[in-house]
Design a protein around this motif. Structure first.
Motif, mmCIF file in Angstrom:
data_model
loop_
_atom_site.group_PDB
_atom_site.id
_atom_site.type_symbol
_atom_site.label_atom_id
_atom_site.label_comp_id
_atom_site.label_asym_id
_atom_site.label_seq_id
_atom_site.Cartn_x
_atom_site.Cartn_y
_atom_site.Cartn_z
ATOM 1 N N LYS A 195 89.026 68.390 -28.748
ATOM 2 C CA LYS A 195 89.268 67.206 -29.556
ATOM 3 C C LYS A 195 88.467 67.262 -30.858
ATOM 4 O O LYS A 195 87.407 67.864 -30.920
ATOM 5 N N ASP A 199 86.781 62.060 -31.905
ATOM 6 C CA ASP A 199 87.217 61.698 -30.557
ATOM 7 C C ASP A 199 86.273 62.179 -29.460
ATOM 8 O O ASP A 199 86.634 62.205 -28.284
ATOM 9 N N ARG A 200 85.054 62.516 -29.813
ATOM 10 C CA ARG A 200 84.080 63.004 -28.835
ATOM 11 C C ARG A 200 82.686 62.918 -29.453
ATOM 12 O O ARG A 200 82.536 62.573 -30.630
#
Length: 481
Positions: A195, A199-200
């Motif tokens: 990702k 998103d992380r």
């Protein structure tokens, strides 16, 4: 009669007072669910459990209506958020009490345990993963309140386990990476591998981000995520964890959980887990990255709570990302003690093989190191330095046992002619090195001898055989020949 009337009027007030006092003393506990809840699924509900030294064994719930807990939240202190991950069975994590109590033993922090067990408990992992941003939103609401009361983002430290690591990253992104620190303990890999940074967890989510990867081949995230990424035992199979599925649930979770227990071990004063910045685990095991003097007074990075001592050095790098490798013992406190084992050999033909060394104390305690990651190459008059790792720090060595092997079962047996073998402690570099001179290692035959401090061994360096005329009487037996 008058006494009855008096007591009748007084009783409601007493009950009301006891109810208020009871509220003040109420101890909130982490949500305890079971497999039934996992099967039917749970809706997200978050408890924010506050521990301080004042209430180290009695958590307050930082719900908006709970003024008692908020009164204990001194925003001028450092505040540590601890956020768990996916809970497939609904039970509380086994490490909760240990991490809270050991942190409070260091200082009077605000410890906020983020209990999102309702939401993380489900058989459907992707349902839990989908709720991580909502948990982050709830945490932001609390942090905003703390800022309004005079708190600072610098004093915020977030520790996230598995999915909790990414939750911590999402919170950090909401403040543009200005919170003080994030520690990710084996951040979740499934649904997050590959990702983009938004998103992380990412190293820009806080002023300093350190990550421990202990299960990169299964439940954890493989690639780097922080300013420094620690890979114990290469990040895969952890010593002491089950090797087969016959061990039940431990087979699946032991490697993943080891990151947490390594962090908890870093809160002890028993020993510090030293790590080694390196490009790969293979290079570390080959002894290519164990020179801590290159970092000056900093030394090599320490795993866990005190990793931020390296903060200024790491964030100033370009790029500000470092990988560090190390090995651990199979049980608490997990520390390994590193030594250089140097060989100067005399064989006219090159020999390739592996070395095992055991050390024994006067009391009979034994510790062993197998240098079997890659075959070492021994060439005539060339010194080879191997990295030996022991699970005990032995300051007095009474006997040493050394074995050489090529790893071949059917091939010819070789000999390794050693002019000098030297054992040097990296953990305690001021400790005298131990030597052995002029001996032969026959393949697969363990040699036992008495170690001699190197500064004294030159006296015996000319002694090659038991009947050598230049050997003083008894010298050969002193050397363990």
């Amino acid at each position: 009669m008058q006494l009855k009337l008096y007591l009748g009027y007084l009783l409601p007030f007493c009950l009301a007072f006891s109810h208020i006092a009871g509220d003040e003393e109420t101890c909130h506990e982490f949500t305890d669910l079971d497999l039934h809840h996992s099967i039917v699924g749970t809706e997200l509900k978050v408890q924010l459990l506050l521990y301080t030294r004042e209430n180290a064994n009695c958590a307050g719930d930082l719900n908006k209506e709970n003024t008692t807990a908020f009164n204990r939240l001194n925003v001028t202190r450092k505040t540590i958020f601890i956020t768990h991950g996916y809970r497939p069975t609904g039970s509380p994590p086994v490490w909760l009490d240990a991490i809270v109590q050991k942190l409070l033993a260091i200082d009077d922090f605000n410890i906020i345990l983020v209990d999102w067990n309702r939401g993380a408990t489900t058989l459907l992992y992707h349902h839990a993963a989908a709720r991580t941003r909502k948990v982050a939103d709830i945490l932001k609401e609390l942090i905003d309140q703390m800022l309004e009361q005079g708190g600072s983002l610098q004093s915020i430290y977030m520790i996230g386990v598995s999915l909790g690591a990414h939750i911590s990253g999402f919170v950090g992104k909401m403040y543009n990476g200005t919170i003080g620190r994030i520690t990710g303990l084996d951040p979740a890999g499934p649904l997050f591998n590959g990702k983009p940074p938004e998103d992380r967890l990412h190293h820009t989510d806080a002023q300093f981000v350190d990550v421990v990867h202990s299960d990169i081949d299964a439940l954890g995230y493989r690639e780097t995520l922080g300013n420094i990424d620690f890979y114990p035992n290469g990040g895969t199979d952890q010593p002491g964890c089950p090797k087969t599925i016959l061990s039940g649930s431990e087979y699946f979770k032991c490697d993943h959980q080891r990151s947490v227990f390594l962090y908890i071990a870093s809160l002890n004063e028993t020993c510090s887990v030293t790590t080694f910045p390196c490009e790969s685990y293979k290079d570390y095991r080959a002894g290519k990255c164990v020179d801590c003097s290159q970092f000056g007074s900093l030394g090599c990075p320490i795993l866990g709570f005190y990793a931020d001592e390296w903060k200024d050095y790491l964030v100033a790098k370009n790029p500000p990302v470092t990988k560090a490798y190390f090995d651990t013992a199979s049980a608490k406190p997990f520390c390994m003690f590193h030594y250089h084992l140097d060989f100067l050999t005399l064989n006219s033909k090159t020999r390739r093989g592996y070395v095992t060394i055991r050390l024994e104390t006067p009391a009979g305690n034994v510790t062993e190191s197998k240098m079997d990651q890659d075959a070492a190459t021994f060439e005539q008059n060339q010194e080879v330095s191997l990295l030996a790792r022991f699970d005990q720090d032995i300051d007095q060595v009474s006997r040493m046992f050394v074995k050489f092997t090529t790893g071949s079962v059917i091939g010819p047996k070789y000999k390794l002619r050693v002019q000098r073998m030297r054992l040097r402690s990296m953990t305690n570099p001021d400790r005298a090195a131990l030597c052995r001179y002029d001996f032969v290692l026959e393949e697969n035959v363990e040699v036992e001898f008495l170690p001699v401090p190197c500064q004294n061994a030159n006296f015996f360096s000319a002694c090659c055989t038991e009947d050598a005329p230049q050997c003083p009487a008894g010298a050969y037996s002193v050397l363990g020949g």
